[in-house]
Design an enzyme around this catalytic site. Structure first.
Site, short mmCIF file in Angstrom:
data_model
loop_
_atom_site.label_atom_id
_atom_site.label_comp_id
_atom_site.label_asym_id
_atom_site.label_seq_id
_atom_site.Cartn_x
_atom_site.Cartn_y
_atom_site.Cartn_z
N ASN A 233 3.10 22.46 -7.20
CA ASN A 233 4.09 21.24 -7.42
C ASN A 233 2.97 20.02 -7.68
OD1 ASN A 233 3.07 19.78 -4.87
ND2 ASN A 233 4.21 21.41 -3.86
N ASP A 301 7.53 25.99 -1.50
CA ASP A 301 8.54 26.47 -0.50
C ASP A 301 8.60 27.82 -0.69
OD1 ASP A 301 9.72 24.24 0.80
OD2 ASP A 301 10.49 23.64 -1.42
N PRO A 328 6.54 30.13 5.52
CA PRO A 328 6.75 29.64 6.53
C PRO A 328 7.00 28.03 6.48
CG PRO A 328 4.86 30.25 6.44
CD PRO A 328 5.11 30.52 5.48
N ASP A 329 7.86 27.37 7.29
CA ASP A 329 7.76 25.82 7.58
C ASP A 329 6.72 25.45 8.41
OD1 ASP A 329 8.51 23.38 7.91
OD2 ASP A 329 10.19 23.32 6.90
O1 C5P Z 1 11.57 20.42 3.75
P1 C5P Z 1 10.80 19.60 3.27
O2 C5P Z 1 9.74 20.25 2.15
O3 C5P Z 1 11.32 18.41 2.41
O4 C5P Z 1 9.88 19.02 4.27
C1 C5P Z 1 8.93 17.99 4.01
C2 C5P Z 1 8.01 17.83 5.11
O5 C5P Z 1 7.74 19.43 5.72
C3 C5P Z 1 6.59 17.59 5.10
O6 C5P Z 1 6.24 17.04 6.09
C4 C5P Z 1 5.93 18.92 4.69
O7 C5P Z 1 4.30 18.81 4.74
C5 C5P Z 1 6.45 19.91 5.69
N1 C5P Z 1 6.59 21.24 5.21
C6 C5P Z 1 5.95 22.21 5.76
N2 C5P Z 1 5.65 23.46 5.62
C7 C5P Z 1 6.70 23.76 4.51
C8 C5P Z 1 7.39 22.96 4.03
C9 C5P Z 1 7.34 21.43 4.36
O8 C5P Z 1 4.98 21.68 6.79
N3 C5P Z 1 6.89 25.06 4.13
#
Ligand code: C5P
Length: 421
Positions: A233, A301, A328-329
């Site tokens: 991105n 993502d 993973p988030d």
């Molecule tokens: O869900 P989204 O990408 O909008 O969330 C953004 C927040 O989540 C940011 O703080 C980003 O660093 C974190 N994030 C993460 N791991 C992911 C996606 C997002 O830590 N896979």
């Protein structure tokens, strides 16, 4: 066995006081020490104290005719088995690299045919300055051994590499270079000498994060499709780097886990470079425990389910299928981690309904604050950012400001929150 001898050159920095302890430790190992002090070193340690420790005359002024007649600088430079510069300031390293000989110490260093060990100690910014790093590279190429400084809190209140290693470690290094066995029992039981380790030396007004560990993620991640293509991105990493810089300036021990970006590491920050989301997650876990984690990275993502080792060819048989797997988030998994940081902050880049989406994200991710920004303009890679801090107490909105101003303001809020407990 013949007694080994070192010539100790003391240059002028706050760490000069540790050279007295070093002399004591080296002599205990059965090594003879003769000392030369630069003019500025005598501002920190008196030649009298040094003379008491070495039980010898202390040399200092090249133009002292009596000394020159009895023992010249050439002789001084050749009598020792090893020359040790401790502490070595940025200034003496620069003079050595340039071959300047404008006092007794630097003249000896230019005239010697003996191995030289430099033990640098200086402020973290001076250590990381391009000029110092260039001089160190030159000195290494010239055959000078450089002992890496320690990282940690400094007398000036900043954090990072630049501290003089502890005298026993220096004594051990000297013994190794002399081929002299090192007896660690002779260095045990000494009184602590680390002025820098005393938290009282931190200026808590200007360094309100002193003693705190702060973890920051920044930049994009790159997810390989094949060896030449990737999913990514537009994140530049600038906001995360500005936050890491602000935290370090405020005295924190900062670990910055950075995706692929072209940015200079802020002074005093420990930087770990990663490429993919999985690598970032693994480094985040290794960096725990941490008092605060600020997840600024724009993590991809999805990643390609399979990334072949060879480049996918355009073979005229149509578009190759690209199947994706969810990454993973990292933020959400940190919120569930047994070592969850006391204050966990996520970022949300939104193009519409910014507050509403941030509030939903706060609940979904399980973090303490969401810092939301509007990326419908040119924020990605730009210099400015407008922010809203969303937490259980409500929303605080800040006007459009440069990323470093936002970073400082955010870290001030963090320091305030930590102080409240
Ligand atoms: O869900 P989204 O990408 O909008 O969330 C953004 C927040 O989540 C940011 O703080 C980003 O660093 C974190 N994030 C993460 N791991 C992911 C996606 C997002 O830590 N896979």
């Amino acid at each position: 066995m013949e007694t080994k001898r070192i010539l100790l050159i003391v240059s002028g920095g706050i760490a000069a006081y540790k050279s007295l302890e070093l002399v004591r430790l080296i002599k205990r190992q059965g090594i003879a020490v003769r000392a030369v002090m630069t003019q500025s070193a005598t501002e920190f340690v008196t030649p009298l104290s040094m003379g008491v420790m070495t039980e010898d005359q202390v040399y200092g002024d090249m133009f002292d005719l009596k000394e020159e007649r009895e023992i010249g600088h050439i002789q001084l430079s050749r009598q020792a088995d090893l020359i040790v510069i401790c502490p070595a300031t940025a200034n003496i390293l620069a003079k050595m690299a340039a071959g300047i000989a404008d006092d007794l110490a630097t003249t000896i260093l230019l005239a010697t045919d003996k191995p030289v060990l430099a033990v640098p100690a200086m402020n973290v910014r001076m250590w990381q300055h391009a000029a110092t790093q260039r001089n160190l590279a030159q000195l290494r190429a010239d055959g000078v051994t450089i002992m890496e400084p320690d990282s940690g809190a400094m007398a000036c209140g900043e954090f990072g590499p630049g501290r003089l290693p502890e005298p026993p470690a220096i004594a051990e290094r000297i013994c190794a270079m002399l081929g002299h066995s090192f007896d660690s029992t002779l260095t045990a039981g000494r009184a602590p000498t680390t002025l820098e380790a005393q938290p009282d030396f931190a200026d808590i007004t200007h360094r309100p994060l002193f003693g705190k560990r702060v973890l920051v993620t920044a930049g994009p991640t790159h997810e390989a499709i094949d060896p030449v293509r990737y999913i990514a991105n537009r994140s530049s990493g600038r906001q995360g780097f500005a936050i890491a810089a602000a935290a370090a300036e405020m005295g924190a021990e900062v670990t910055l886990i950075a995706g692929p970006v072209h940015l200079v590491t802020p002074p005093g920050v420990i930087r770990i470079d990663v490429e993919t989301a999985l690598e970032m997650q693994s480094e985040v876990e290794k960096a725990l425990p941490s008092d605060v984690a600020i997840m600024v990275a724009a993590v991809a993502d999805w990643r390609a389910t399979e990334a072949p080792d060879q480049k996918i060819k355009k073979d005229g048989k149509g578009i190759p299928p690209l199947t994706l797997t969810e990454n993973p988030d990292i933020l959400a998994s940190l919120a569930q981690h047994k070592n969850r940081p006391g204050l966990l902050i996520g970022f949300a880049a939104e193009t519409e309904k910014i507050i509403e989406h941030a509030q939903a994200k706060l609940a979904k991710k399980g973090c303490d604050w969401i810092v939301a920004n509007d990326v419908s303009g040119d924020v990605m890679g730009g210099a400015n950012n407008a922010f809203h801090i969303v937490n259980k107490d409500g929303v605080e909105s800040w006007p459009d400001s440069p990323k470093d101003v936002i970073a400082r303001k955010l870290m001030e809020r963090v320091a305030h929150a930590l102080a409240q407990g």
